[in-house]
Design a protein around this motif. Structure first.
Motif, PDB file in Angstrom:
ATOM      1  N   LEU A  92      62.006  54.542  74.397  1.00 28.43           N
ATOM      2  CA  LEU A  92      61.368  53.668  73.411  1.00 28.43           C
ATOM      3  C   LEU A  92      60.011  54.173  72.925  1.00 28.43           C
ATOM      4  O   LEU A  92      58.961  53.818  73.475  1.00 28.43           O
ATOM      5  CB  LEU A  92      61.197  52.250  73.992  1.00 28.43           C
ATOM      6  N   GLN A  93      60.044  54.989  71.901  1.00 33.96           N
ATOM      7  CA  GLN A  93      58.793  55.394  71.256  1.00 33.96           C
ATOM      8  C   GLN A  93      58.214  54.183  70.531  1.00 33.96           C
ATOM      9  O   GLN A  93      58.968  53.311  70.091  1.00 33.96           O
ATOM     10  CB  GLN A  93      59.053  56.522  70.243  1.00 33.96           C
ATOM     11  N   GLN A  94      56.900  54.110  70.443  1.00 32.92           N
ATOM     12  CA  GLN A  94      56.253  52.936  69.852  1.00 32.92           C
ATOM     13  C   GLN A  94      56.780  52.651  68.434  1.00 32.92           C
ATOM     14  O   GLN A  94      56.942  51.509  68.058  1.00 32.92           O
ATOM     15  CB  GLN A  94      54.731  53.126  69.808  1.00 32.92           C
ATOM     16  N   ASP A  95      57.079  53.725  67.674  1.00 31.58           N
ATOM     17  CA  ASP A  95      57.506  53.479  66.289  1.00 31.58           C
ATOM     18  C   ASP A  95      58.962  53.048  66.204  1.00 31.58           C
ATOM     19  O   ASP A  95      59.502  52.855  65.131  1.00 31.58           O
ATOM     20  CB  ASP A  95      57.238  54.707  65.405  1.00 31.58           C
ATOM     21  N   GLU A  96      59.632  52.897  67.349  1.00 26.38           N
ATOM     22  CA  GLU A  96      61.022  52.426  67.322  1.00 26.38           C
ATOM     23  C   GLU A  96      61.132  50.920  67.508  1.00 26.38           C
ATOM     24  O   GLU A  96      62.229  50.378  67.470  1.00 26.38           O
ATOM     25  CB  GLU A  96      61.842  53.119  68.425  1.00 26.38           C
ATOM     26  N   LEU A  97      60.021  50.245  67.766  1.00 24.35           N
ATOM     27  CA  LEU A  97      60.084  48.800  67.998  1.00 24.35           C
ATOM     28  C   LEU A  97      59.210  48.052  67.004  1.00 24.35           C
ATOM     29  O   LEU A  97      58.051  48.408  66.794  1.00 24.35           O
ATOM     30  CB  LEU A  97      59.635  48.470  69.425  1.00 24.35           C
ATOM     31  N   ARG A  98      59.788  47.010  66.415  1.00 27.57           N
ATOM     32  CA  ARG A  98      59.055  46.169  65.481  1.00 27.57           C
ATOM     33  C   ARG A  98      59.165  44.708  65.923  1.00 27.57           C
ATOM     34  O   ARG A  98      60.155  44.321  66.526  1.00 27.57           O
ATOM     35  CB  ARG A  98      59.634  46.308  64.066  1.00 27.57           C
ATOM     36  N   VAL A  99      58.153  43.921  65.564  1.00 28.39           N
ATOM     37  CA  VAL A  99      58.098  42.509  65.973  1.00 28.39           C
ATOM     38  C   VAL A  99      57.851  41.656  64.737  1.00 28.39           C
ATOM     39  O   VAL A  99      56.904  41.929  63.973  1.00 28.39           O
ATOM     40  CB  VAL A  99      56.949  42.294  66.995  1.00 28.39           C
ATOM     41  N   SER A 100      58.644  40.621  64.562  1.00 30.83           N
ATOM     42  CA  SER A 100      58.487  39.749  63.392  1.00 30.83           C
ATOM     43  C   SER A 100      57.161  39.000  63.421  1.00 30.83           C
ATOM     44  O   SER A 100      56.771  38.432  64.450  1.00 30.83           O
ATOM     45  CB  SER A 100      59.620  38.725  63.353  1.00 30.83           C
ATOM     46  N   LEU A 101      56.516  38.939  62.263  1.00 31.75           N
ATOM     47  CA  LEU A 101      55.276  38.154  62.127  1.00 31.75           C
ATOM     48  C   LEU A 101      55.550  36.658  62.292  1.00 31.75           C
ATOM     49  O   LEU A 101      54.642  35.872  62.538  1.00 31.75           O
ATOM     50  CB  LEU A 101      54.667  38.405  60.743  1.00 31.75           C
ATOM     51  N   HIS A 102      56.819  36.269  62.129  1.00 34.66           N
ATOM     52  CA  HIS A 102      57.169  34.840  62.206  1.00 34.66           C
ATOM     53  C   HIS A 102      57.596  34.389  63.597  1.00 34.66           C
ATOM     54  O   HIS A 102      57.822  33.200  63.813  1.00 34.66           O
ATOM     55  CB  HIS A 102      58.305  34.525  61.227  1.00 34.66           C
ATOM     56  N   ALA A 103      57.778  35.333  64.513  1.00 35.18           N
ATOM     57  CA  ALA A 103      58.173  34.923  65.872  1.00 35.18           C
ATOM     58  C   ALA A 103      57.058  34.089  66.483  1.00 35.18           C
ATOM     59  O   ALA A 103      55.883  34.226  66.104  1.00 35.18           O
ATOM     60  CB  ALA A 103      58.435  36.162  66.723  1.00 35.18           C
ATOM     61  N   HIS A 104      57.412  33.214  67.409  1.00 31.36           N
ATOM     62  CA  HIS A 104      56.399  32.366  68.038  1.00 31.36           C
ATOM     63  C   HIS A 104      55.915  32.973  69.356  1.00 31.36           C
ATOM     64  O   HIS A 104      56.642  33.706  70.015  1.00 31.36           O
ATOM     65  CB  HIS A 104      56.949  30.956  68.251  1.00 31.36           C
ATOM     66  N   VAL A 105      54.668  32.631  69.676  1.00 31.29           N
ATOM     67  CA  VAL A 105      54.025  33.208  70.859  1.00 31.29           C
ATOM     68  C   VAL A 105      54.092  32.216  72.024  1.00 31.29           C
ATOM     69  O   VAL A 105      53.827  31.023  71.849  1.00 31.29           O
ATOM     70  CB  VAL A 105      52.542  33.542  70.553  1.00 31.29           C
ATOM     71  N   ILE A 106      54.485  32.721  73.194  1.00 32.81           N
ATOM     72  CA  ILE A 106      54.449  31.899  74.414  1.00 32.81           C
ATOM     73  C   ILE A 106      53.077  32.093  75.070  1.00 32.81           C
ATOM     74  O   ILE A 106      52.657  33.228  75.320  1.00 32.81           O
ATOM     75  CB  ILE A 106      55.557  32.304  75.398  1.00 32.81           C
ATOM     76  N   PHE A 107      52.409  30.979  75.334  1.00 29.99           N
ATOM     77  CA  PHE A 107      51.116  31.002  76.027  1.00 29.99           C
ATOM     78  C   PHE A 107      51.302  30.531  77.475  1.00 29.99           C
ATOM     79  O   PHE A 107      52.327  29.926  77.814  1.00 29.99           O
ATOM     80  CB  PHE A 107      50.112  30.073  75.313  1.00 29.99           C
ATOM     81  N   GLY A 108      50.286  30.760  78.275  1.00 32.33           N
ATOM     82  CA  GLY A 108      50.325  30.336  79.684  1.00 32.33           C
ATOM     83  C   GLY A 108      50.584  28.845  79.827  1.00 32.33           C
ATOM     84  O   GLY A 108      51.273  28.410  80.747  1.00 32.33           O
ATOM     85  N   PHE A 109      50.048  28.042  78.895  1.00 29.59           N
ATOM     86  CA  PHE A 109      50.237  26.594  79.049  1.00 29.59           C
ATOM     87  C   PHE A 109      51.693  26.191  78.802  1.00 29.59           C
ATOM     88  O   PHE A 109      52.151  25.173  79.308  1.00 29.59           O
ATOM     89  CB  PHE A 109      49.248  25.798  78.174  1.00 29.59           C
ATOM     90  N   HIS A 110      52.445  27.002  78.044  1.00 29.83           N
ATOM     91  CA  HIS A 110      53.882  26.723  77.884  1.00 29.83           C
ATOM     92  C   HIS A 110      54.600  26.946  79.215  1.00 29.83           C
ATOM     93  O   HIS A 110      55.450  26.152  79.622  1.00 29.83           O
ATOM     94  CB  HIS A 110      54.500  27.637  76.816  1.00 29.83           C
ATOM     95  N   ARG A 111      54.226  28.036  79.890  1.00 31.12           N
ATOM     96  CA  ARG A 111      54.843  28.320  81.198  1.00 31.12           C
ATOM     97  C   ARG A 111      54.478  27.217  82.196  1.00 31.12           C
ATOM     98  O   ARG A 111      55.306  26.769  82.990  1.00 31.12           O
ATOM     99  CB  ARG A 111      54.369  29.673  81.731  1.00 31.12           C
ATOM    100  N   GLU A 112      53.203  26.804  82.122  1.00 34.38           N
ATOM    101  CA  GLU A 112      52.737  25.777  83.067  1.00 34.38           C
ATOM    102  C   GLU A 112      53.520  24.471  82.867  1.00 34.38           C
ATOM    103  O   GLU A 112      53.971  23.855  83.833  1.00 34.38           O
ATOM    104  CB  GLU A 112      51.233  25.542  82.852  1.00 34.38           C
ATOM    105  N   LEU A 113      53.696  24.075  81.613  1.00 38.20           N
ATOM    106  CA  LEU A 113      54.446  22.842  81.331  1.00 38.20           C
ATOM    107  C   LEU A 113      55.885  22.952  81.811  1.00 38.20           C
ATOM    108  O   LEU A 113      56.436  22.016  82.395  1.00 38.20           O
ATOM    109  CB  LEU A 113      54.456  22.576  79.818  1.00 38.20           C
ATOM    110  N   ASP A 114      56.503  24.107  81.551  1.00 36.87           N
ATOM    111  CA  ASP A 114      57.890  24.329  81.948  1.00 36.87           C
ATOM    112  C   ASP A 114      58.026  24.149  83.468  1.00 36.87           C
ATOM    113  O   ASP A 114      58.897  23.411  83.953  1.00 36.87           O
ATOM    114  CB  ASP A 114      58.286  25.775  81.541  1.00 36.87           C
ATOM    115  N   GLY A 115      57.122  24.789  84.204  1.00 41.33           N
ATOM    116  CA  GLY A 115      57.156  24.708  85.664  1.00 41.33           C
ATOM    117  C   GLY A 115      56.882  23.297  86.167  1.00 41.33           C
ATOM    118  O   GLY A 115      57.576  22.786  87.046  1.00 41.33           O
ATOM    119  N   MET A 116      55.854  22.644  85.563  1.00 41.57           N
ATOM    120  CA  MET A 116      55.500  21.281  85.986  1.00 41.57           C
ATOM    121  C   MET A 116      56.670  20.318  85.825  1.00 41.57           C
ATOM    122  O   MET A 116      56.932  19.480  86.682  1.00 41.57           O
ATOM    123  CB  MET A 116      54.377  20.735  85.079  1.00 41.57           C
ATOM    124  N   ARG A 117      57.354  20.458  84.692  1.00 37.30           N
ATOM    125  CA  ARG A 117      58.469  19.538  84.416  1.00 37.30           C
ATOM    126  C   ARG A 117      59.618  19.777  85.386  1.00 37.30           C
ATOM    127  O   ARG A 117      60.253  18.827  85.856  1.00 37.30           O
ATOM    128  CB  ARG A 117      58.953  19.720  82.983  1.00 37.30           C
TER     129      ARG A 117
END
Ligand code: GDP
Ligand code: IMO
Ligand code: MG
Length: 427
Positions: A92-117
């Motif tokens: 995987l060379q860096q120029d072989e991977l692209r990421v959509s500008l529209h994808a959503h970002v997972i933050f630590g608080f999302h993980r925390e909520l998932d675990g808490m629930r």
């Protein structure tokens, strides 16, 4: 034909990674369209094992481009670690991977909520048995229109306002007004933005351009049909559309751009996490299937429940995704048990779409010839349809007939070369 979707036809872990790796040899671009690092896709090449969680499973081929679509939820630290791991292997060379500008970002608080629930629900009926990667809370924020897209990482004012909005909305559940530290997250986000900057793109335009140029584009599903948010065993599902329709929304291409859809199913069934599983096998045979098949989660290491192949559920999955080909994996594992069955119907005419799978009782049939102690070894070395033992071909014919979808590929081992193409993926 230049576009193919590969989707899971069960509850995930069907062997999508292996099939995508096998097909990607002939693809120019491989795109993921939904889910996040709840996925764990295993690729085995000459004894070397690679597990991908976010990066498409086409990443082993130099020159094959990979893209993460808008329908995904991305944990930037996990992505960076995965890329570093692949690059340490010389992949995987860096120029072989692209990421959509529209994808959503997972933050630590999302993980925390998932675990808490999950902790709060413990093992009661409300526990979903999620992967605790923050997937559900991130999609929840997206639907609530306070999610943070990759593009927002580059717009400091919008990002700060959106983080403050999340802090206020989530403080009661997190139990502290300052549970989300906006300043600390702004700092982390600056690092992610710098890291992602060379990779971000309009993934819809990228895929569209590739299709128009006549390139071969492979869309890689995560999870499986019965975990689909709308059509799966709700509420015991993941929070995205895993079925083929998810490609159109998750990438930003129209249905007319899709040429073929291959559904992946094991020769038996597994499920990890809570929810209905009509053909589950309890006791010694279930444990043997788990051991022989190595049925432990590629993401969480949890033991997977095992059962016989469920034809009514597979037929339902085929309908949901408009499958044009079926890929049956792990036939060698089923053959190693000395006894095999298949669920051909549910009692009382229960229908998976109309009635759901809750309470469905399987009607099983023994598969002829699978008591032969030589079968597993014969299967593992077969490299063509004609080389498959007659009883295996008869089983595959039965499956294809019940589901009304032809067999496209048969997998008889985890290695790349233990793959029998019955149909060409792009013809
Ligand atoms: P995915 O999430 O659908 O990509 O599947 P996973 O990677 O989570 O789980 C599938 C497991 O089965 C992996 O460990 C694969 O290496 C393995 N596998 C895939 N196909 C075969 C097969 O035909 N035979 C055997 N024995 N193992 C297989
Ligand atoms: P791959 O792509 C198997 C299951 C979880 C849980 C439910 C919801 O490797 O096939 P989530 O964390 O998504 O909110 O959990 O979905 N699940 C999977 N099961 N394979 C997967 O991915 C899965 N991704 C999620 O176990 O039951
Ligand atoms: Mg998996």
């Amino acid at each position: 034909m230049s576009t193919l979707i590969v989707v899971g036809a069960q509850w995930g872990d069907e062997g999508k990674g292996k099939v995508v790796d096998a097909v990607a040899a002939q693809a120019d671009l491989v795109a993921r369209y939904a889910g996040g690092n709840n996925a764990g896709h295993t690729l085995v090449v000459e004894g070397r094992k690679v597990i991908t969680h976010l990066v498409p499973s086409g990443c082993l081929y130099p020159g094959t481009r990979c893209v993460l679509g808008a329908g995904m939820v991305i944990d930037p630290d996990v992505l960076a670690a995965e890329i570093a791991g692949l690059q340490a292997f010389g992949l995987l060379q860096q120029d072989e991977l692209r990421v959509s500008l529209h994808a959503h970002v997972i933050f630590g608080f999302h993980r925390e909520l998932d675990g808490m629930r999950e902790e709060a629900a413990a093992k009661g009926p409300r526990a979903i048995g999620t992967t605790r990667r923050g997937i559900g809370p991130a999609y929840e924020a997206k639907a609530a229109r306070r999610g943070i897209q990759v593009r927002d990482l580059f717009d400091r004012a919008t990002l700060r306002a959106r983080l403050e909005q999340n802090r206020d909305a989530l403080a009661p559940e997190l139990g502290r007004a300052d549970a989300i530290s906006v300043d600390a997250l702004m700092e982390a986000a600056a690092g992610w933005a710098a890291y992602l900057e060379p990779m971000v793109c309009d993934a819809s335009a990228l895929c569209h351009g590739a299709i128009r140029a006549g390139q071969r584009v492979l869309f890689e599903g995560a999870q499986g049909a019965l975990l689909d948010l709308d059509h799966g065993t709700y509420p015991y599902v993941t929070s995205s559309n895993t079925t083929a329709g998810g490609v159109c929304t998750g990438i930003g291409v129209g249905p007319t751009a899709i040429d073929a859809v291959w559904g992946i199913s094991k020769a038996y069934a597994t499920r990890v996490g809570a929810g209905p599983f009509p053909s589950r096998i309890d006791g010694e045979i279930g444990q043997r299937l788990r051991d022989v098949g190595g049925e432990y989660g590629a993401t969480t290491g949890r033991p997977r429940d095992c059962g016989w192949l469920d034809l009514p559920a597979l037929r339902y999955a085929a309908r949901l995704s408009g499958m044009t080909g079926l890929c049956i994996t792990k036939l060698d594992v089923l053959a190693a048990l000395g006894h095999a069955e298949v669920c051909v119907a549910y009692a009382d005419g229960v229908d998976p779409g109309r009635d759901g799978l809750f309470g469905a009782r399987p009607v099983n049939r023994v598969i002829e010839g699978f008591d032969d102690p030589q079968l597993a070894v014969q299967l593992a070395s077969a490299r063509s349809w004609d080389a498959l033992p007659a009883c295996a071909r008869a089983y595959l014919d039965l499956v294809a007939e019940a589901v009304e979808v032809p067999i496209a590929l048969v997998s008889v081992g985890a290695e790349r070369d233990q793959t029998i193409f019955v149909r060409h993926p792009f013809e």
